[in-house]
Design a protein around this motif. Structure first.
Motif, short mmCIF file in Angstrom:
data_model
loop_
_atom_site.label_atom_id
_atom_site.label_comp_id
_atom_site.label_asym_id
_atom_site.label_seq_id
_atom_site.Cartn_x
_atom_site.Cartn_y
_atom_site.Cartn_z
N THR A 468 0.84 -1.21 0.00
CA THR A 468 0.00 0.00 0.00
C THR A 468 0.88 1.26 0.00
OG1 THR A 468 -1.51 -1.28 1.37
CG2 THR A 468 -1.97 1.07 1.18
N ASN A 469 1.91 1.26 0.85
CA ASN A 469 2.83 2.42 0.89
C ASN A 469 3.48 2.62 -0.47
OD1 ASN A 469 2.42 3.12 3.49
ND2 ASN A 469 4.28 2.15 4.32
N ALA A 470 3.94 1.51 -1.09
CA ALA A 470 4.60 1.59 -2.39
C ALA A 470 3.63 2.19 -3.42
CB ALA A 470 5.07 0.22 -2.83
N ILE A 471 2.37 1.74 -3.37
CA ILE A 471 1.37 2.28 -4.32
C ILE A 471 1.15 3.77 -4.05
CG2 ILE A 471 -1.06 2.14 -5.02
CD1 ILE A 471 -0.86 -0.93 -4.32
N LYS A 472 1.01 4.10 -2.75
CA LYS A 472 0.74 5.50 -2.38
C LYS A 472 1.85 6.43 -2.88
CE LYS A 472 -0.07 5.22 2.16
NZ LYS A 472 -0.37 5.68 3.52
N HIS A 473 3.10 5.97 -2.77
CA HIS A 473 4.24 6.85 -3.09
C HIS A 473 4.71 6.74 -4.53
CE1 HIS A 473 4.76 8.28 1.01
NE2 HIS A 473 4.42 7.05 1.39
N SER A 496 9.74 -3.13 -3.92
CA SER A 496 10.48 -1.95 -4.39
C SER A 496 9.60 -1.11 -5.30
CB SER A 496 11.77 -2.37 -5.09
OG SER A 496 11.50 -3.36 -6.03
N ASP A 497 9.72 0.20 -5.10
CA ASP A 497 8.94 1.13 -5.94
C ASP A 497 9.85 2.14 -6.59
OD1 ASP A 497 9.35 3.51 -4.32
OD2 ASP A 497 8.10 2.51 -2.80
N GLN A 498 9.26 2.95 -7.47
CA GLN A 498 10.05 3.99 -8.15
C GLN A 498 9.56 5.37 -7.71
OE1 GLN A 498 9.96 2.91 -12.41
NE2 GLN A 498 9.85 0.82 -11.65
N THR A 525 -0.90 8.23 9.11
CA THR A 525 -0.70 8.53 10.54
C THR A 525 0.71 8.20 10.99
OG1 THR A 525 -1.48 6.33 11.06
CG2 THR A 525 -3.11 8.11 11.15
N GLY A 526 1.45 7.51 10.13
CA GLY A 526 2.82 7.15 10.51
C GLY A 526 2.85 5.96 11.46
N LEU A 527 1.83 5.12 11.40
CA LEU A 527 1.77 3.96 12.31
C LEU A 527 2.06 2.64 11.62
CD1 LEU A 527 -1.36 4.80 14.48
CD2 LEU A 527 0.92 4.24 15.34
N GLY A 528 1.75 2.59 10.31
CA GLY A 528 1.82 1.33 9.58
C GLY A 528 3.15 0.62 9.72
N LEU A 529 4.23 1.31 9.51
CA LEU A 529 5.56 0.67 9.57
C LEU A 529 5.92 0.29 11.00
CD1 LEU A 529 7.56 2.79 6.96
CD2 LEU A 529 6.84 0.41 6.75
N ALA A 530 5.47 1.10 11.95
CA ALA A 530 5.76 0.77 13.35
C ALA A 530 5.07 -0.53 13.75
CB ALA A 530 5.29 1.91 14.25
P1 ADP Z 1 1.78 6.19 6.85
O1 ADP Z 1 2.07 5.69 5.48
O2 ADP Z 1 0.44 5.85 7.36
O3 ADP Z 1 2.15 7.62 7.05
P2 ADP Z 1 3.90 4.36 7.60
O4 ADP Z 1 4.44 3.97 8.93
O5 ADP Z 1 3.45 3.26 6.74
O6 ADP Z 1 2.75 5.43 7.86
O7 ADP Z 1 5.06 5.16 6.88
C1 ADP Z 1 5.78 6.10 7.61
C2 ADP Z 1 6.33 7.16 6.67
O8 ADP Z 1 7.37 6.59 5.87
C3 ADP Z 1 5.34 7.71 5.68
O9 ADP Z 1 4.64 8.81 6.19
C4 ADP Z 1 6.17 8.09 4.49
O10 ADP Z 1 6.59 9.40 4.63
C5 ADP Z 1 7.35 7.14 4.57
N1 ADP Z 1 7.25 6.06 3.61
C6 ADP Z 1 6.76 4.80 3.84
N2 ADP Z 1 6.83 4.05 2.72
C7 ADP Z 1 7.39 4.82 1.76
C8 ADP Z 1 7.71 4.60 0.37
N3 ADP Z 1 7.48 3.44 -0.25
N4 ADP Z 1 8.27 5.63 -0.32
C9 ADP Z 1 8.51 6.80 0.30
N5 ADP Z 1 8.22 7.06 1.59
C10 ADP Z 1 7.64 6.09 2.32
#
Ligand code: ADP
Length: 562
Positions: A468-473, A496-498, A525-530
């Protein structure tokens, strides 16, 4: 004032000394000459008279025997004596000798006796004069001596005081200048030299004063600038919403803004300028801020209200050694939002689970032949509905799990899981989001991968989050790679994303709770990766990131092989 250069002052000083020498020499010569003339005068006139008288006396002694010759001698010296009269009574006595000599020539024999008497008178007059003149010369010599002593003494005095005072004409201004230069060296630019003369020193003092004035001006303007910059910096620091504390390389607290003071419950005087160690001995929160290394959120009660903060330490390189700024970010609103979200998710998931479960049951019943015969199309429809229902149920349980994690209640159900199943599940979950941006997810999955030790649902959630993060960014119409390969004792998953990539200084922080890369326009919210990190580490694995600005990002995790 008349302008006299130092050069001409030195010259006139030397000339003055020279004149003193000439004066003392001149006076000495004058008095020596005067004495010489006096003694000369004494000896000449009176000694001649004495000699003439003695000659005349000798001639008188011989008159009886030699007759005429002696008379001639007598008359000759008498003539000389007449021309050499200098003393009082000498003229009369000489005249009487002449009278008696005339009588002697006339043959009067008693005249010899009278002449002898008168000559004696002349002798004693001259002797007396010699004595008086000698006395006079002596007193003149004494007088000259005293006068010369006085003159030489006063010349010596004048010369001595001149020798003493003259060098100070040159040294005094030099001393003043040296003193003033020292003051300037000590940064006292208010010092001025007061030399009134218009000579070289006066000019030098003028130039120095001008220089000091300029330095003072620059110093003042620099000081004003520094004071202005300081108050500006203070205003900026105080206007910061985050509590900030600056500590320099020696461990002295440089500043603490109002928010920080409020949190610590301290006054400016208690902390600013004090040693951090001394402050931490008095203040528990300050000690905690100094000691705590991680970025775990912590709770502080302010005004009877719980506030949550995370600490950030910004290192500033200061002449080789590090100064620090401790920034406390207030995440209370996020925390509250998070709690609300967790509660909401928990409630919604719970509420939806029952109707979904009963509709699932209904669909199973509908499939049953006993209820009625279904056409092929109706069976397909029910099958599709069942699949959708199952997926929704799965998503709901994931949501419940996540809310549990956020509430601090993780329960991992670790089992042997196929990496292929995790991948398929995650890809399926992000399909809609990927389609919306026309993003292709490319699977680069090795064959015959071993099973891993994992919680199937939670690992699926992690991979879903990474995708989801990769798609978002990622930009639209892009490709994302999902790679799974076997490693030494583990299986490595990576996405991996571009996208834009992450600046290197933020890489260590992306797994922190509530952390979002500053400037990123993508919401979250910055929680997903945590949460992902907690899941993976709970499974005995490790999560990682590699990223470069402009070259995209790679997020991945390792899971232990079975
Ligand atoms: P969220 O995406 O909900 O803000 P995450 O914990 O998933 O929270 O990600 C933390 C932060 O890391 C994001 O706000 C973003 O700035 C950065 N990030 C995560 N994944 C990527 C990515 N694939 N490319 C660039 N930045 C990323």
């Amino acid at each position: 004032m008349i302008y006299t250069s130092v050069k001409s002052q030195v010259r006139s000083g030397t000339i003055f000394l020279f004149i003193l020498v000439i004066l003392s020499g001149g006076f000495s010569i004058f008095y020596l000459q005067k004495l010489y003339i006096q003694t000369q005068h004494v000896s000449k006139a009176n000694y001649q008279s004495l000699e003439y008288c003695h000659r005349m006396q000798a001639a008188l002694d011989g008159t009886e025997q030699q007759g005429k010759a002696n008379r001639d001698t007598l008359s000759k010296y008498l003539r000389l004596q007449r021309a050499n009269i200098t003393e009082k009574g000498e003229r009369e006595a000489t005249a009487r000798v002449e009278q008696w000599f005339a009588k002697l020539k006339g043959g009067e024999s008693s005249a010899v006796q009278n002449i002898r008497q008168e000559l004696q008178t002349i002798l004693s007059v001259n002797m007396q004069a010699i004595r008086i003149k000698n006395e006079q010369s002596e007193s003149s010599a004494q007088e000259a001596k005293a006068f010369l002593i006085a003159i030489v003494g006063s010349i010596l005095l004048i010369g001595f005081s001149f020798v003493i005072s003259f060098p100070s004409v040159i040294t005094a201004p030099i001393e003043k200048l040296t003193e003033a230069i020292k003051k300037v060296g000590e940064k006292d630019y208010t010092h001025r030299i007061h030399i009134q003369s218009k000579d070289e020193f006066g000019k030098l003092a003028g130039a120095f004063n001008e220089m000091a004035e300029r330095l003072e001006y620059f110093e003042n303007s620099n000081l004003n600038k520094i004071i202005f910059e300081k108050s500006r910096a203070e205003a900026v620091i105080n206007s910061l919403q985050d509590a900030s504390i600056g500590i320099d390389k020696t461990g002295t607290v440089l500043f603490a803004n109002n928010k920080a003071l409020q949190l610590l419950g301290l006054q400016v005087k208690d902390i600013v300028g004090s040693k951090a160690a001394a402050v931490s001995a008095q203040n528990d929160l300050f000690r905690f801020l100094l000691e705590e290394k991680g970025t775990v959120p912590f709770k502080v009660v302010v005004d009877n209200r719980e506030n949550y903060f995370i600490k950030e330490v910004v290192d500033i390189d200061q002449e080789g050694s590090k100064s620090r700024v401790i920034v406390l970010k207030n995440i209370t609103s996020f925390k509250e939002l998070d709690v609300a979200k967790t509660n909401f998710i928990a409630t919604v998931s719970h509420e939806l689970k029952t109707p979904l479960a009963s509709s699932d049951l209904g669909l199973t019943l509908l499939e049953d032949e006993r209820i009625g015969k279904l056409t092929e199309e109706q069976r397909d429809l029910i099958q599709n509905l069942k699949q959708d229902n199952q997926r929704m149920l799965r998503i709901l349980s994931e949501l419940l799990n996540m809310s549990q994690v956020e509430a601090g209640k993780i329960q991992l159900d670790i089992a042997e899981v196929s990496p292929y199943a995790i991948a398929d599940n995650a890809i399926e979950a992000v399909q809609t989001a990927a389609k919306e941006k026309n993003i292709r997810i490319q699977k680069l999955v090795a064959e015959h991968l071993p099973a891993v030790k994992a919680d199937w649902e939670k690992t699926g959630w992690v991979l879903t989050n990474l995708l989801t993060n990769a798609i978002k960014h990622s930009p639209k119409d892009n490709t994302i790679n999902l790679e799974i390969k076997e490693g030494d004792g583990h299986v490595a998953f990576s996405v991996s994303d571009q996208g834009p990539g992450i600046p290197p200084e933020f890489l260590p922080k992306v797994f922190d709770r509530f952390f979002k890369v500053p400037g990123s326009k993508v919401g979250g919210t910055g929680l997903g990766l945590a949460i992902s990190k907690e899941f993976i580490e709970g499974e005995g694995g490790r999560i990682w990131v590699q990223s470069e600005i402009g070259s995209g990002s790679v997020f991945g995790f390792y899971l232990l092989k079975c």
